[in-house]
Design an enzyme around this catalytic site. Structure first.
Site, mmCIF file in Angstrom:
data_model
loop_
_atom_site.group_PDB
_atom_site.id
_atom_site.type_symbol
_atom_site.label_atom_id
_atom_site.label_comp_id
_atom_site.label_asym_id
_atom_site.label_seq_id
_atom_site.Cartn_x
_atom_site.Cartn_y
_atom_site.Cartn_z
ATOM 1 N N ARG A 20 11.667 -12.747 17.704
ATOM 2 C CA ARG A 20 11.663 -11.616 16.780
ATOM 3 C C ARG A 20 10.908 -10.459 17.418
ATOM 4 O O ARG A 20 9.862 -10.636 18.033
ATOM 5 C CB ARG A 20 11.012 -11.994 15.442
ATOM 6 N N HIS A 47 19.931 -8.512 20.696
ATOM 7 C CA HIS A 47 19.809 -9.654 19.777
ATOM 8 C C HIS A 47 21.047 -10.554 19.853
ATOM 9 O O HIS A 47 21.680 -10.853 18.843
ATOM 10 C CB HIS A 47 19.607 -9.150 18.345
ATOM 11 N N ASP A 64 15.326 -9.628 24.059
ATOM 12 C CA ASP A 64 16.581 -9.675 23.304
ATOM 13 C C ASP A 64 16.385 -9.138 21.889
ATOM 14 O O ASP A 64 17.349 -9.017 21.141
ATOM 15 C CB ASP A 64 17.114 -11.116 23.242
ATOM 16 N N GLU A 69 14.566 -2.625 15.699
ATOM 17 C CA GLU A 69 15.984 -2.740 16.058
ATOM 18 C C GLU A 69 16.932 -2.448 14.906
ATOM 19 O O GLU A 69 18.107 -2.128 15.118
ATOM 20 C CB GLU A 69 16.282 -4.129 16.614
#
Length: 331
Positions: free
Chosen positions: A233, A294, A257, A262
């Site tokens: 996260r 992600h 990632d 985001e």
């Protein structure tokens, strides 16, 4: 009954439609659930959300006013949902408590290897027929130390791969995982793990106590030539502090990632727009940083498990059953 699914990716849509075809009708939308799109759900008793949905009080109140009584989130994380408000509104909330840990662990390793061996820079060069090796030197991971923050199912899968590389293993968690201990992992406090690890990978959930787990002090505790990977996260890392350290020339590589801001960016095409997020804009300019949107969970195997669990959650709701996936039960 027709179910409204928000934030459905093109690859995901046929899997969702096929999984629901013998049970309920499903309408798939590519827009994400937020305050602007919540009114679309009026008249739908069951709504399915994606990991980047914004399910705060205003959104939940709009959904409840429109008749929504159940939210089936297609992810493990649920830090984007105000569960107390959902409970007050009498809404049932369920998530996917398990899917392939290998999808995320393998992608975390993809990021680690890519930044260590400068794969993106190398591929960009060769597309321009530049075959020099200058600036592409990496390091053997064999014999070096991997620090795993969070040793649940994903952390364990990551550790098994590290063990296969012949790496020394350090772990940090609230409870030790016997399977990791069998691999030779030694559990230490966070400061020691950060100070001794050549590769640090994050596999903990985002909660108030883990917000900015990797803050300015934690980053300074790491080796100057360490690799940092976050496939869990975004809020686990203080990105502004990370940028400050990167400006000082620290770290062999950083693979992210996820990103703490985001929402409203990831999963969307922003290529023709000016990015207002100065921290992200600066982050992606560093040659030793790799940011992906992600996608660690995004394998066919994991998606099939996520969709299957979501169908079970909906069927449990309609049958009045409760499973381990339920975060807020029937009122």
């Amino acid at each position: 009954m027709e179910i409204l699914a928000f934030g459905v990716q093109a690859d995901e849509k046929p899997l969702i439609e096929h999984a629901f075809q013998d049970h309920h009708e499903v309408r798939c939308l590519d827009v994400f659930l937020n305050e602007d799109t919540a009114p679309i759900a009026a008249g739908y008793e069951i709504v399915s959300s994606s990991v980047n949905a914004e399910l705060d009080a205003p959104v939940l109140e709009t959904l409840a006013a429109g008749g929504t009584r159940m939210i089936a989130q297609r992810s493990t994380g649920f830090n984007n949902i105000d569960l107390r408000v959902a409970e007050r509104l009498g809404m049932t909330v369920a998530r996917v408590s398990y899917y392939s840990p290998y999808a995320v662990a393998e992608f975390a390793w993809t990021l680690a290897l890519a930044v260590n061996r400068r794969i993106v820079r190398a591929a960009t060069r060769t597309r321009d027929f530049d075959f020099r090796l200058d600036g592409l030197m990496g390091r053997d991971l064999h014999g070096r130390t991997a620090g795993v923050l969070g040793t649940g199912k994903i952390g364990e899968a990551f550790a098994r791969i590290a063990h296969g590389f012949g790496m020394r293993l350090l772990g940090w968690d609230v409870a030790e995982n016997p399977a990791c201990a069998e691999l030779g992992m030694r559990y230490v406090d966070k400061d020691q793990l950060l100070a001794e690890s050549d590769l640090v990978s994050l596999h903990v959930p985002l909660m108030p106590q883990t917000q900015h787990l990797i803050d300015a002090a934690a980053l300074k505790a790491m080796k100057d030539d360490a690799i940092l990977v976050n496939s869990s996260r975004g809020g686990l890392v203080d990105t502004a502090a990370l940028v400050a350290e990167l400006r000082e020339g620290r770290f062999t590589g950083v693979g992210l990632d996820v990103y703490e801001s985001e929402a409203g960016l990831f999963f969307l095409d922003k290529s023709l727009e000016a990015i207002e997020d100065d921290i992200l804009a600066r982050l992606v300019t560093f040659p030793n940083v790799l940011v992906t949107s992600h996608q660690a969970y995004y394998t066919e195997d994991a998606l099939r498990q996520i969709v299957a669990a979501t169908v079970r959650n909906v069927l449990d709701y309609t049958a009045g059953r409760r499973s381990e996936n339920v975060l807020v039960p029937h009122s």
